[in-house]
Design a protein around this motif. Structure first.
Motif, short mmCIF file in Angstrom:
data_model
loop_
_atom_site.label_atom_id
_atom_site.label_comp_id
_atom_site.label_asym_id
_atom_site.label_seq_id
_atom_site.Cartn_x
_atom_site.Cartn_y
_atom_site.Cartn_z
N GLN A 224 0.90 -1.30 -0.01
CA GLN A 224 -0.15 0.02 -0.02
C GLN A 224 0.93 1.49 0.04
OE1 GLN A 224 -3.09 -0.26 2.88
NE2 GLN A 224 -3.95 -2.27 2.40
N GLN A 225 2.03 1.25 0.65
CA GLN A 225 3.07 2.30 0.51
C GLN A 225 3.47 2.78 -0.69
OE1 GLN A 225 2.89 4.72 2.99
NE2 GLN A 225 1.37 3.25 3.92
N ARG A 228 0.87 4.23 -2.88
CA ARG A 228 0.78 5.84 -2.41
C ARG A 228 2.01 6.75 -3.15
NH1 ARG A 228 -1.93 3.35 2.03
NH2 ARG A 228 -3.86 4.28 2.45
N MET A 231 0.88 7.11 -6.65
CA MET A 231 -0.18 8.07 -6.70
C MET A 231 0.40 9.44 -6.71
SD MET A 231 -3.11 6.87 -4.06
CE MET A 231 -2.86 5.20 -3.45
N ARG A 232 1.35 9.76 -5.89
CA ARG A 232 2.10 11.03 -5.78
C ARG A 232 2.77 11.41 -7.12
NH1 ARG A 232 3.31 8.65 -0.66
NH2 ARG A 232 1.80 9.54 1.15
N TYR A 263 -7.78 8.74 -5.10
CA TYR A 263 -6.64 9.43 -4.50
C TYR A 263 -6.81 10.19 -3.50
CZ TYR A 263 -3.68 7.87 -8.58
OH TYR A 263 -2.80 7.13 -9.36
N MET A 266 -7.39 8.36 -0.29
CA MET A 266 -6.25 7.66 0.26
C MET A 266 -4.92 8.68 0.57
SD MET A 266 -6.09 4.47 -2.28
CE MET A 266 -7.50 3.58 -2.52
N LEU A 267 -5.09 9.78 0.30
CA LEU A 267 -3.84 10.72 0.58
C LEU A 267 -4.68 11.99 1.27
CD1 LEU A 267 -1.93 10.75 -2.94
CD2 LEU A 267 -1.31 9.66 -0.79
N ASP A 270 -2.13 13.33 3.87
CA ASP A 270 -0.78 13.77 3.43
C ASP A 270 -0.86 15.34 3.14
OD1 ASP A 270 1.50 14.39 1.71
OD2 ASP A 270 1.56 12.66 0.89
#
Length: 410
Positions: A224-225, A228, A231-232, A263, A266-267, A270
């Protein structure tokens, strides 16, 4: 559903989120009636209600309780993540959100065998890079007898050539397109056909080479990390074009589209990406959403094929766009056959057809029986995973629906 978390556990963000989902469940079991694995296996633990109890037990158990984690992991692995249960649930239980938490927790507490870890790692590395995947695909097509059986059926003998794309800056309206990981190799014509259809509607398509895998493959293989991080990277690749006025980010694979639309969620924690991630999610559009708002009379189509549409779970349950493709195709004049149990998963589910081949094959064959009952000339779908999985049975031809529209343009 009552929960019993300690005060210390309730301070953890993932427990807070899980607790909220668990308390919404009223144990009614309506979800089991539409769960593909429960219908096949008849085991409460392989339906949503049973899995919810397993995850509750896991999250309430001691951190060193490996046995509970391993038991949960077995049944969570069999879940297709089709989200049919969410569509069915009268209480609005966010099962998918809980599943992500449960899988991550089971993975942390009950490490997999070396063979499983290597298999998952190999899948991630093989599938997320288009160049690497296409090289391996060509190698597999050259030496087909040496390819393992569960991968051999995923390889098309001769995909339709993509044909030319229109110039990128022909129109004032511009959209970006996520090219995808495996689709350029398995079905290279899909994105080219999309660009040609949108060109007819006065919309230019800009592919962004720097944008890679959407992150779904990593995420659903319990990395999962790493997901992400992808995604970034995609947000960074798209952002200059967003600032220049691109109106949408179009996906032709409904699995990718469903994931990009997440997205923002999930972020959300952040601080550097939360705002931009939500903007990207808001801009993500499946190709059918774009066509659904377009003047379809501009598409002069000679519709002379009888089609059966397989609606992917990621389109009808995750994106809530069930019926949208059928509506566009009927408006364009195509003859669509009725499909029984259209809400049930075909068994593809990302990498599920590789990690759970027996269940996936049963689901595929059931789906094909339903799709072929109306004797279509072609089965059309909206997701490369479903397309490849269904085509692997070598029965009725399976295409992306936008390719059929493109080929019938007058």
């Amino acid at each position: 559903m009552q929960t019993h978390f300690s005060d210390a556990d309730r301070q953890k963000p993932h427990i807070q989120e899980a607790d909220q989902v668990l308390r919404a469940c009223v144990h009614c079991g309506f979800c089991n009636a539409t769960c593909p694995t429960y219908l096949l296996l008849g085991d409460e633990r392989d339906g949503p209600r049973g899995r919810i109890y397993l995850m509750k037990e896991l999250l309430e158990s001691a951190d060193d309780d490996v046995e509970t984690a391993a038991k949960a992991q077995t049944h969570l692995d069999r879940c297709l993540t089709c989200l049919n249960c969410e569509t069915t649930c009268p209480s609005g239980v966010e099962y998918g959100k809980l599943l992500n938490i449960g899988r991550a927790e089971a993975e942390r507490r009950a490490p997999r065998s070396m063979g499983e870890r290597l298999g998952y790692y190999g899948l991630r590395k093989m599938l997320v890079s288009p160049a690497r995947f296409q090289a391996l695909l060509r190698l597999g097509q050259t030496f087909t007898p040496l390819v393992p059986g569960k991968l051999r059926s995923k390889m098309p003998a001769a995909p339709v050539e993509p044909g030319p794309r229109p110039a990128e800056e022909r129109h004032s309206r511009r959209v970006l397109m996520l090219e995808g990981c495996v689709q350029p190799g398995l079905s290279p014509n899909t994105n080219a056909a999309t660009a040609r259809v949108l060109d007819r509607l006065g919309i230019s398509v800009t592919p962004v080479a720097e944008a890679g895998c959407c992150g779904a493959i990593d995420f659903h293989l319990n990395a999962q990390q790493q997901a992400r991080e992808r995604m970034r990277a995609n947000i960074d690749a798209w952002w200059p074009y967003v600032e220049q006025g691109a109106e949408a980010i179009v996906q032709t694979a409904s699995g990718c589209g469903a994931f990009v639309k997440e997205y923002g969620e999930m972020l959300k924690d952040d601080p550097a990406y939360a705002s931009r991630a939500q903007t990207i999610s808001d801009m993500a559009r499946d190709i059918v959403e774009v066509l659904g708002e377009a003047p379809l009379e501009k598409l002069e189509v000679q519709a002379n094929q009888r089609l059966a549409f397989q609606c992917p779970c990621t389109l009808q349950h995750a994106q809530q766009l069930g019926g949208a493709v059928e509506g566009v195709l009927k408006t364009l004049g195509f003859d669509l056959t009725p499909v029984q149990n259209g809400h049930l998963c075909c068994g593809s589910a990302g990498t599920y057809s590789i990690t759970q081949p027996e269940l996936a094959t049963q689901l595929r064959d059931n789906k094909l029986d339903a799709l072929e009952a109306g004797h279509p000339d072609v089965i059309v779908t909206a997701n490369i995973g479903c397309q490849t999985h269904l085509a692997g049975a070598n029965r009725t031809p399976v295409r992306h629906w936008i390719e059929v529209v493109d080929e019938t343009l007058v």
